[in-house]
Design a protein around this motif. Structure first.
Motif, mmCIF file in Angstrom:
data_model
loop_
_atom_site.group_PDB
_atom_site.id
_atom_site.type_symbol
_atom_site.label_atom_id
_atom_site.label_comp_id
_atom_site.label_asym_id
_atom_site.label_seq_id
_atom_site.Cartn_x
_atom_site.Cartn_y
_atom_site.Cartn_z
ATOM 1 N N ASP A 199 29.285 -67.885 80.326
ATOM 2 C CA ASP A 199 28.308 -68.721 79.626
ATOM 3 C C ASP A 199 28.787 -69.004 78.203
ATOM 4 O O ASP A 199 29.767 -68.428 77.712
ATOM 5 C CB ASP A 199 26.911 -68.093 79.650
ATOM 6 C CG ASP A 199 26.840 -66.751 78.924
ATOM 7 O OD1 ASP A 199 27.589 -66.547 77.944
ATOM 8 O OD2 ASP A 199 26.022 -65.907 79.324
ATOM 9 N N SER B 183 27.704 -68.274 75.332
ATOM 10 C CA SER B 183 27.672 -67.205 74.327
ATOM 11 C C SER B 183 28.984 -66.427 74.313
ATOM 12 O O SER B 183 29.449 -65.992 73.247
ATOM 13 C CB SER B 183 26.492 -66.263 74.583
ATOM 14 O OG SER B 183 26.621 -65.609 75.839
ATOM 15 N N ALA C 62 31.511 -68.526 72.514
ATOM 16 C CA ALA C 62 31.280 -68.424 71.073
ATOM 17 C C ALA C 62 31.878 -67.135 70.517
ATOM 18 O O ALA C 62 32.493 -67.131 69.448
ATOM 19 C CB ALA C 62 29.782 -68.490 70.779
ATOM 20 N N ARG C 63 31.713 -66.034 71.245
ATOM 21 C CA ARG C 63 32.286 -64.761 70.808
ATOM 22 C C ARG C 63 33.804 -64.839 70.770
ATOM 23 O O ARG C 63 34.446 -64.320 69.851
ATOM 24 C CB ARG C 63 31.847 -63.635 71.745
ATOM 25 C CG ARG C 63 32.220 -62.240 71.233
ATOM 26 C CD ARG C 63 31.885 -61.172 72.261
ATOM 27 N NE ARG C 63 32.832 -61.182 73.384
ATOM 28 C CZ ARG C 63 32.736 -60.397 74.457
ATOM 29 N NH1 ARG C 63 31.694 -59.574 74.575
ATOM 30 N NH2 ARG C 63 33.637 -60.457 75.418
ATOM 31 N N ILE D 152 25.651 -73.913 70.901
ATOM 32 C CA ILE D 152 25.882 -72.602 70.301
ATOM 33 C C ILE D 152 25.859 -72.732 68.783
ATOM 34 O O ILE D 152 25.976 -73.833 68.233
ATOM 35 C CB ILE D 152 27.238 -71.988 70.720
ATOM 36 C CG1 ILE D 152 28.388 -72.836 70.174
ATOM 37 C CG2 ILE D 152 27.332 -71.831 72.221
ATOM 38 C CD1 ILE D 152 29.716 -72.115 70.131
#
Length: 375
Positions: free
Chosen positions: A149, A151, A154-155, A82
């Protein structure tokens, strides 16, 4: 170019006591990972050969080059990466596991408390292999969406200052989890895999299962790009056992990496941060995951024997994170910040924020978390 040697070549080398170079280790571990990618080839090692390789490497004793080579193979071939914003300097904290004194999820609690103090935490953990409730198991029990996942993780790091990558999920490491789930002794993979964090942090705190691993692991962290790091092993007074965390029950041995590249080794005693050695009887994990999660939440809320051995152990391990992240200059000050975060509710707020952010179904996650302390 010379042809790639058959996998048994590496096994024979290790049994004979020879070290592998960094490149040889990378190639050997690439072959090991290929065995779990569906590849069909006479050169792909079978299960017995894989186990023999990992056992021979452990018996010989891993060196820095071998661990770095293993890490390179995992990151290049078996890690979903990421990218975070340039203003987010994440920190990872974890233990390699396989220690001989099993504890509750100290590193998870310390990460939550550190996040409440403004340190962005990008954790990389696994489900339990030799314990009752691993990092990922605990996060799931708290209501975190651990099968999301990368992503979404990461958020969560960006929004809540906290996220955990499930190192045993094929969404993060397609092959690695299958290997680790079959190995019940400490191997090079436990060290290298714990460092294969999709966020590629440059600041970290890491616990090791044996004191002789402190020096090689800090050197590995330097070699793979860490700028600030601390590696520790905590002893338990009156026993020959220890844990892959800092200890308030005996001496903690450490090595610290500084931005100028220097490494300093030192040890510390509970008296160094204002405590008498505490008894370890409250540190082992609970018998089942539900019970462990309830007590974990009580700890984060400051309701589980305030200032007892559990809270002080979390405070010390949080202080290590705050120190390498530049949030405090001394461990006693860091412990005071950690204890106040728990006592004032900052830590629990950080936990709720994490459960909400790392979730495809935030309300469901919050319901799971709140049920743990309201019922």
């Amino acid at each position: 170019m010379n042809p790639e040697p058959h996998f048994t070549h590496w096994i024979t080398r290790l049994i004979d006591g020879s070290d592998l170079t960094r490149d040889e280790s990378r190639r050997a571990f690439s072959t090991l990972l290929a065995a779990h990618s569906g590849a069909a080839s006479p050169d792909v090692p079978n299960d017995m050969e894989q186990g023999a390789f990992l056992a021979a490497l452990r018996a010989k004793g891993e060196n820095e080059a071998e661990v770095v080579g293993a890490w390179e193979a995992i990151v290049a071939e078996d890690t979903a990466r990421i990218t975070l914003g340039p203003d987010i300097s994440v920190v990872d904290n974890t233990g390699t596991g396989m220690d001989d004194f099993k504890t509750f999820n100290i590193s998870t609690a310390a990460a939550i408390v550190a996040a409440s103090r403004g340190v962005p935490m990008a954790r990389h953990g696994a489900r339990a292999i030799t314990s009752t409730c691993g990092t990922v198991d605990m996060a799931e029990a708290l209501g975190v969406d651990v099968e999301a996942d990368v992503s979404l993780v990461a958020r969560s790091i960006s929004q809540a200052g906290m996220g955990v990558f499930n190192g045993t999920s094929p969404a993060v490491h397609p092959a690695l989890g299958r290997i680790l789930s079959q190995i019940h002794f400490g191997t090079t993979l436990n060290i290298a895999a714990s460092l294969a964090n999709p966020a590629m942090p440059r600041i970290g705190v890491r616990g090791v299962s044996r004191p002789e691993m402190i020096r090689p692991v800090i050197r590995v962290m330097k070699a793979i790009g860490y700028k600030r790091a601390l590696v520790c092993y905590g002893a338990i007074d009156g026993t020959d056992k220890g844990m892959d965390e800092a200890s308030v029950c005996g001496m903690t041995m450490c090595a610290e990496l500084f931005e100028d590249g220097k490494i300093q080794e030192f040890s510390m005693q509970p008296a160094d941060f204002g405590l008498s050695p505490l008894l370890p009887g409250d540190l082992p994990p609970e018998a089942d995951r539900e019970q462990a999660a309830r007590r974990f939440v009580a700890l984060i809320r400051g309701e589980d024997n305030p200032n007892g051995v559990r809270q002080q152990t979390v405070a010390l391990n949080t202080a290590l994170i705050l120190k390498v992240a530049g949030k405090t200059d001394t461990l006693p000050d860091g412990m005071a910040l950690a204890n106040r975060a728990i006592e004032t509710g900052l830590a629990y707020t950080a936990l709720e924020n994490w459960v909400t952010a790392q979730n495809r179904y935030p309300e469901k996650g919050l319901s799971t978390l709140r049920r743990l302390w309201k019922s």
